[in-house]
Scaffold this active site. Sequence first.
Site, short mmCIF file in Angstrom:
data_model
loop_
_atom_site.label_atom_id
_atom_site.label_comp_id
_atom_site.label_asym_id
_atom_site.label_seq_id
_atom_site.Cartn_x
_atom_site.Cartn_y
_atom_site.Cartn_z
N PRO A 43 13.72 37.55 -22.87
CA PRO A 43 15.03 37.21 -23.03
C PRO A 43 15.54 35.74 -23.12
CG PRO A 43 14.49 38.65 -21.20
CD PRO A 43 13.09 38.43 -21.89
N ASP A 255 -41.87 7.71 -16.14
CA ASP A 255 -42.09 6.58 -15.35
C ASP A 255 -42.02 7.13 -13.88
OD1 ASP A 255 -42.64 4.94 -17.28
OD2 ASP A 255 -40.92 3.61 -17.07
N LYS A 277 -47.10 3.13 -13.99
CA LYS A 277 -47.94 2.10 -13.84
C LYS A 277 -48.83 2.36 -12.43
CE LYS A 277 -46.85 -0.40 -17.52
NZ LYS A 277 -45.62 0.34 -18.13
N GLY A 313 -33.36 3.49 -15.59
CA GLY A 313 -32.31 2.52 -15.97
C GLY A 313 -32.13 2.74 -17.46
N ALA A 343 -30.08 -0.32 -13.55
CA ALA A 343 -30.15 -0.49 -12.03
C ALA A 343 -28.86 -1.13 -11.57
CB ALA A 343 -31.55 -0.68 -11.37
N MET A 393 -37.19 -6.26 -9.66
CA MET A 393 -38.60 -6.43 -9.28
C MET A 393 -38.77 -7.57 -8.23
SD MET A 393 -39.88 -5.79 -13.05
CE MET A 393 -38.98 -6.79 -14.07
N1 SAH Z 1 -35.43 -0.27 -16.84
C1 SAH Z 1 -34.96 -0.39 -15.49
C2 SAH Z 1 -35.64 -1.30 -14.70
C3 SAH Z 1 -36.96 -1.41 -14.71
S1 SAH Z 1 -37.83 -2.66 -13.65
C4 SAH Z 1 -33.36 -0.53 -15.38
O1 SAH Z 1 -32.57 -0.62 -16.48
O2 SAH Z 1 -32.82 -0.44 -14.38
C5 SAH Z 1 -37.83 -1.72 -12.09
C6 SAH Z 1 -36.95 -2.63 -11.20
O3 SAH Z 1 -35.53 -2.19 -11.33
C7 SAH Z 1 -37.42 -2.20 -9.59
O4 SAH Z 1 -38.26 -3.03 -9.17
C8 SAH Z 1 -35.92 -2.43 -9.05
O5 SAH Z 1 -35.72 -3.92 -9.15
C9 SAH Z 1 -34.78 -1.72 -10.23
N2 SAH Z 1 -34.53 -0.49 -9.85
C10 SAH Z 1 -34.73 0.51 -10.73
N3 SAH Z 1 -34.22 1.55 -10.13
C11 SAH Z 1 -33.44 1.08 -9.02
C12 SAH Z 1 -32.44 1.78 -7.94
N4 SAH Z 1 -32.14 3.15 -8.20
N5 SAH Z 1 -32.20 1.09 -6.89
C13 SAH Z 1 -32.33 -0.42 -6.88
N6 SAH Z 1 -33.20 -1.04 -7.82
C14 SAH Z 1 -33.58 -0.28 -8.97
#
Ligand code: SAH
Length: 491
Positions: A43, A255, A277, A313, A343, A393
């Site tokens: 309607p 990794d 590693k 990351g 990260a 790191m």
């Molecule tokens: N490709 C990665 C980094 C690899 S080097 C990225 O883009 O994040 C590894 C370092 O990344 C670690 O020693 C730490 O400093 C950092 N990292 C990776 N994951 C993390 C997380 N969940 N919390 C804090 N630091 C992190």
Amino acid sequence: MDHLPVFLRLRAEPTVVVGGGRVAQRKIELLLKFGAHVTVIAPALCEELAARAARGEIRHVAEAFRPPHLDGARLAIAATDRRIVNTAVSEASRARALPVNVVDDPALSTFIFPAIIDRSPIVVAVGSAGNSPVLTRRVREQIEALLPGTLGALARFIGERRRTVQEALLPSARRSFWERIVAGKVGSRVLRGDTGGAQRDFERELRASQLTTSGATGTRDLGEVYLIGAGPGDPDLLTLRALQLLQQADVVLYDRLVPEAVLERCRRDARRIFVGKGAPHGPRGPHTDQGRIHELMLHFAREGLKVARLKGGDPFVFGRGGEEIEALARHGIPYVVVPGITAALGAASASGIPLTHRKLAQSFTVVTGHPLEDAALDWPALARPHQTVVFYMGVAHLAHIVHRLTAAGAPPTLPAALIERATLPGQRTLRGTLATIAALGHEAGISPPALLLVGEVAALNVDTPAEVCGGSGEQAASALETGEEAAGDLA
Ligand code: SAH
């Protein structure tokens, strides 16, 4: 199973919708998308429907429902808020053997609307036989995330070449040919928008198939490598493309930073190989480790397999992704790089520390905190105010980093924060200053993976709701517009 899923062609077919409110409107919009000719019996109409009727997009019969309204219809939908009317539509339709859907009433319906995932011409329909529209939508979202947006392009690419293949190959050879196309390089090229490259590979494949009498290629095809950023840890922070490629990969090389929760998103039958590693997060492993990873990638790709190289990351941020693609390119192995949330970005949102801030930091820098690699760092530049510096790191070398910064002129009162296991269960954030942060980290037993963040922003303490960093927040239900089962009204 109660309902057989079928795909109805409704183009130019007469359909009748009883009801002129919003629920009817949603169904009508869905029917119009599929080209149906819609007559609405009501309607009165809501504003949007009245406008559509005025534009001639639908036909409006401004009457109370009577069975003869169904004459000639192919499909009927009852979408009124009066059960007595809906029942009448249902009964009259059944008497005419006309498929009928009563919105939110599976008992009165002979068909129900599925939730739709639209990658036309690929369409996926999901239903729960009316049991749970909410669950149906959830399933829809999960499938939606897995299907590349370009899937339709792949279906069209294949459709346009069916005839060529029919003429070129014996029927016995066609199926395996198409399987290679869909699962192989041609398919992945189309999916990432490289139609030119896909066409070249397609022609090559077709010639190869024609040359072998059986239709099966004698030479083994090269596989490919996906260099995928897994993000900081929370699996919900994977990108859609990462998920899609993880579902395709035959082998996954991962990794130490990649948690089990992310690995669970890989294809169930994929072979997983840990290639972390030896000394996690500490001094990088000897070069042979990296060489071994290159060997594995090359080996599996040469076997014709799809290899996911999954890295924490982003692959190009302290991830040696550069070296890996150089190795692949040197050996002519096709590869794709998928970015991930690095990260620093994960840690910033998870700890509520913005990396830039209009008043406090106009830039941010990510640097390695590893002393073997920090010789090239410009410490006076890193010590300047109005910026944020994030050290990767660096946990084992906090005192060293603090020393270099203060020696270069950074004030000991400069705020600093340590973020451990960002976005992962057990995440911790410690705040202090350059003067205190090393001791704080030591006392708290902060261990890798963790980041040191230095700059005025580290003093900000914006409360971050757990859902935001935990990533378990409900996704907004956005399925309504596709007119999924029961339109969500039962939710
Ligand atoms: N490709 C990665 C980094 C690899 S080097 C990225 O883009 O994040 C590894 C370092 O990344 C670690 O020693 C730490 O400093 C950092 N990292 C990776 N994951 C993390 C997380 N969940 N919390 C804090 N630091 C992190």
